[in-house]
Design a protein around this motif. Structure first.
Motif, PDB file in Angstrom:
ATOM      1  N   ILE A  73      32.673  43.835  42.652  1.00  0.00           N
ATOM      2  CA  ILE A  73      33.399  43.159  41.574  1.00  0.00           C
ATOM      3  C   ILE A  73      34.889  42.991  41.871  1.00  0.00           C
ATOM      4  O   ILE A  73      35.603  42.365  41.093  1.00  0.00           O
ATOM      5  CB  ILE A  73      33.242  43.895  40.227  1.00  0.00           C
ATOM      6  CG1 ILE A  73      33.884  45.287  40.294  1.00  0.00           C
ATOM      7  CG2 ILE A  73      31.780  43.955  39.819  1.00  0.00           C
ATOM      8  CD1 ILE A  73      34.177  45.895  38.955  1.00  0.00           C
ATOM      9  N   TYR A  92      33.898  41.906  34.195  1.00  0.00           N
ATOM     10  CA  TYR A  92      34.166  43.342  34.323  1.00  0.00           C
ATOM     11  C   TYR A  92      35.608  43.720  34.000  1.00  0.00           C
ATOM     12  O   TYR A  92      35.972  44.889  34.078  1.00  0.00           O
ATOM     13  CB  TYR A  92      33.786  43.831  35.723  1.00  0.00           C
ATOM     14  CG  TYR A  92      32.289  43.859  35.910  1.00  0.00           C
ATOM     15  CD1 TYR A  92      31.528  44.894  35.377  1.00  0.00           C
ATOM     16  CD2 TYR A  92      31.637  42.840  36.587  1.00  0.00           C
ATOM     17  CE1 TYR A  92      30.152  44.920  35.523  1.00  0.00           C
ATOM     18  CE2 TYR A  92      30.254  42.865  36.741  1.00  0.00           C
ATOM     19  CZ  TYR A  92      29.521  43.910  36.206  1.00  0.00           C
ATOM     20  OH  TYR A  92      28.159  43.924  36.347  1.00  0.00           O
ATOM     21  N   ARG A  95      37.396  46.615  30.853  1.00  0.00           N
ATOM     22  CA  ARG A  95      36.328  47.596  30.595  1.00  0.00           C
ATOM     23  C   ARG A  95      36.720  48.966  31.160  1.00  0.00           C
ATOM     24  O   ARG A  95      35.872  49.798  31.381  1.00  0.00           O
ATOM     25  CB  ARG A  95      35.014  47.100  31.186  1.00  0.00           C
ATOM     26  CG  ARG A  95      34.553  45.815  30.477  1.00  0.00           C
ATOM     27  CD  ARG A  95      33.313  45.222  31.064  1.00  0.00           C
ATOM     28  NE  ARG A  95      32.175  46.122  30.939  1.00  0.00           N
ATOM     29  CZ  ARG A  95      30.992  45.847  31.462  1.00  0.00           C
ATOM     30  NH1 ARG A  95      30.790  44.723  32.118  1.00  0.00           N
ATOM     31  NH2 ARG A  95      30.002  46.703  31.333  1.00  0.00           N
TER      32      ARG A  95
END
Length: 159
Positions: A73, A92, A95
């Motif tokens: 990611i 992502y 988070r």
């Protein structure tokens, strides 16, 4: 490899990971907050960046556990003069994965016996990054302006 069970930092493999990183470094949001520009990187520039960082420290691909598989990611590096962290996959971001990445990097720097970590250039408008480093105990030690007149700070953590 560094891991907390949810986030894993694995050493970059130039031949395999450059293509995976291309979408991250063509994302205007990533570029604006990390580079202060939205000019997309090409494969050659990503390879030069990773090679430079490898010569000065450790470079990792950031992965998260998605079900039973690890998914790439973003990337991060640990060098004496910079600790860049990029969460390249938009789904992502926000988070608290950057916090997990930074925690792993700080622990690694301590393991290496380093006396401090430096986040050398965080733009003033990058509130998320500033808050990430502040929460981790970094202190603002210097401020400046780049050639385009954008303010930035240099942050340090004594280990």
């Amino acid at each position: 490899m560094l891991s907390d069970g949810i986030v894993r930092l694995r050493p970059v493999n130039l031949s395999a990971d450059i293509a995976a990183a291309l979408p991250w470094y063509q994302d205007p949001t990533v570029l604006y907050y990390s580079e202060g520009s939205t000019d997309p990187f090409d494969l050659e520039r990503i390879e030069r960046m990773y090679s430079y960082l490898q010569q000065h420290g450790e470079v990792y691909i950031v992965e998260v556990l998605a079900g039973t598989a690890w998914q790439s990611i973003g990337d991060a590096a640990l060098t004496p003069e910079m600790v860049p962290i990029v969460i390249g996959s938009a789904q992502y971001r926000s988070r608290h994965l950057g916090t997990r990445v930074l925690t792993l990097l700080v622990a690694r720097a301590r393991q290496l016996g380093w006396s401090k970590l430096v986040a050398h250039k965080i733009f003033d408008y990058n509130e998320r990054s500033r808050h990430l480093f502040e929460r981790a105990g970094f202190n603002l030690v210097d401020q400046g302006m780049d050639a385009q007149g954008r303010g930035y700070g240099r942050w340090e953590l004594t280990l």
